[in-house]
Enzyme design. Structure first.
Site, mmCIF file in Angstrom:
data_model
loop_
_atom_site.group_PDB
_atom_site.id
_atom_site.type_symbol
_atom_site.label_atom_id
_atom_site.label_comp_id
_atom_site.label_asym_id
_atom_site.label_seq_id
_atom_site.Cartn_x
_atom_site.Cartn_y
_atom_site.Cartn_z
ATOM 1 N N LYS A 185 -5.354 15.336 -7.296
ATOM 2 C CA LYS A 185 -4.810 15.341 -8.656
ATOM 3 C C LYS A 185 -4.248 16.705 -9.046
ATOM 4 C CE LYS A 185 -5.484 11.006 -9.521
ATOM 5 N NZ LYS A 185 -4.317 10.102 -9.676
ATOM 6 N N ASN B 28 1.524 5.348 -10.403
ATOM 7 C CA ASN B 28 0.181 5.135 -10.943
ATOM 8 C C ASN B 28 -0.884 4.926 -9.871
ATOM 9 O OD1 ASN B 28 -1.900 4.143 -12.991
ATOM 10 N ND2 ASN B 28 -1.574 2.286 -11.778
ATOM 11 N N ASP C 253 0.869 -1.166 0.000
ATOM 12 C CA ASP C 253 0.000 0.000 0.000
ATOM 13 C C ASP C 253 0.910 1.221 0.000
ATOM 14 O OD1 ASP C 253 -1.544 2.213 0.771
ATOM 15 O OD2 ASP C 253 -2.836 1.033 2.080
ATOM 16 N N TYR D 22 -10.676 13.812 -4.648
ATOM 17 C CA TYR D 22 -9.938 13.328 -5.817
ATOM 18 C C TYR D 22 -9.334 14.486 -6.595
ATOM 19 C CZ TYR D 22 -9.071 10.758 -10.175
ATOM 20 O OH TYR D 22 -8.486 10.192 -11.286
#
Length: 270
Positions: A170, A100, A73, A166
């Site tokens: 990002k 990724n 993880d 999210y």
């Protein structure tokens, strides 16, 4: 294989363009990560992956019996340390890091999002990239240079209602990428971000389903709304993203750094 040993840019996409490159792909057992690992292996790179899903890791081992695999993880310091012990053992060094690993995070209004879900999203999508880069850079410098590719998203350049954890992560990846490109350029380490758009697969299906429920429309209507915001009116595939990675780690990408490469069919808005 060191950066100085890369093939001449005169033949950037020859059959040996990335042969022998030592590559770590995080979350490489399924989805975009698996597409990246498969493509690089197919072009002669030596690839080590990590992931947390045993069923995907088993499938990967079956396809690539001698490939390096670690269950890790990326948000956990001690598991990343163990991952890099395995990388040194299996690859003997590192030429390329592909950050990724990520999760979709929760869908909902900011007042409804559980703070624990916020932290988990940031930990995996952003802090995980820091931790892996922290351990990778000494190996890349020892190799004489190399390449880091950070997966961001179209959500890293647009506001994204109901997906704030999210989007925040990002956007953070973009700042991380551009800062690293400046910091590591003198060591001949190139750092770029790839921003996929709407990527077909189970994760995107879940995002569409959850967003449709949040705004009160059908799945089909929400999918239509997403595609209407893409100039090419289609989703991209993991292979599309993998092809961009192949370009960036090949000699063709030797002078590309600090960039945000959109692989999205031209997402106009989210």
């Amino acid at each position: 294989m060191t950066a100085s040993a890369l093939p001449s840019p005169a033949a950037p996409f020859g059959p040996d363009a990335v042969a022998g490159l030592r590559v770590l792909v995080t979350a490489g057992a399924s989805g975009i990560g698996r597409a990246i690992a498969d493509m690089l292996i197919g072009h002669g790179a030596r690839v080590h992956i990590c992931d947390i899903e045993e069923r995907f890791l088993d499938d990967y081992r079956a396809a690539h019996g001698d490939a390096g695999v670690t269950r890790a993880d990326v948000s956990k310091d001690e598991e990343v340390e163990h991952l890099f012990e395995d990388v040194r053992t299996h690859l003997g060094g590192l030429d390329v890091l592909v950050n990724n690993a990520g999760i979709a995070g929760p869908t909902g209004g900011v007042e409804a999002i559980d703070p624990a879900q916020w932290r988990r999203t940031i930990d995996i999508c952003l802090t995980g990239q820091f931790l892996c880069t922290h351990h990778a850079v000494p190996l890349l410098k020892a190799a004489g240079g190399g390449s880091i590719i950070n997966l961001s998203s179209a959500a890293g350049r647009f506001g994204y209602a109901y997906r704030t954890p999210y989007a925040a992560a990002k956007w953070g990846v973009i700042g991380f990428t551009q800062s690293l490109a400046k910091e590591l350029g003198p060591s001949d380490i190139r750092v770029n971000a790839i921003l996929p758009g709407i990527v077909e697969g189970p994760r995107m299906e879940g995002v569409i389903r959850d967003r449709a429920a949040e705004v009160g429309v059908t799945y089909e209507e929400m999918e239509h709304r997403y595609l209407e915001n893409v100039s090419l009116r289609r989703m991209v595939t993991g292979q599309d993203v993998a092809a961009a990675v192949l370009f960036l780690v090949s000699p063709a990408g030797r002078n590309v750094s600090g960039q945000s490469m959109n692989v999205c069919g031209n997402v106009e808005r989210l």
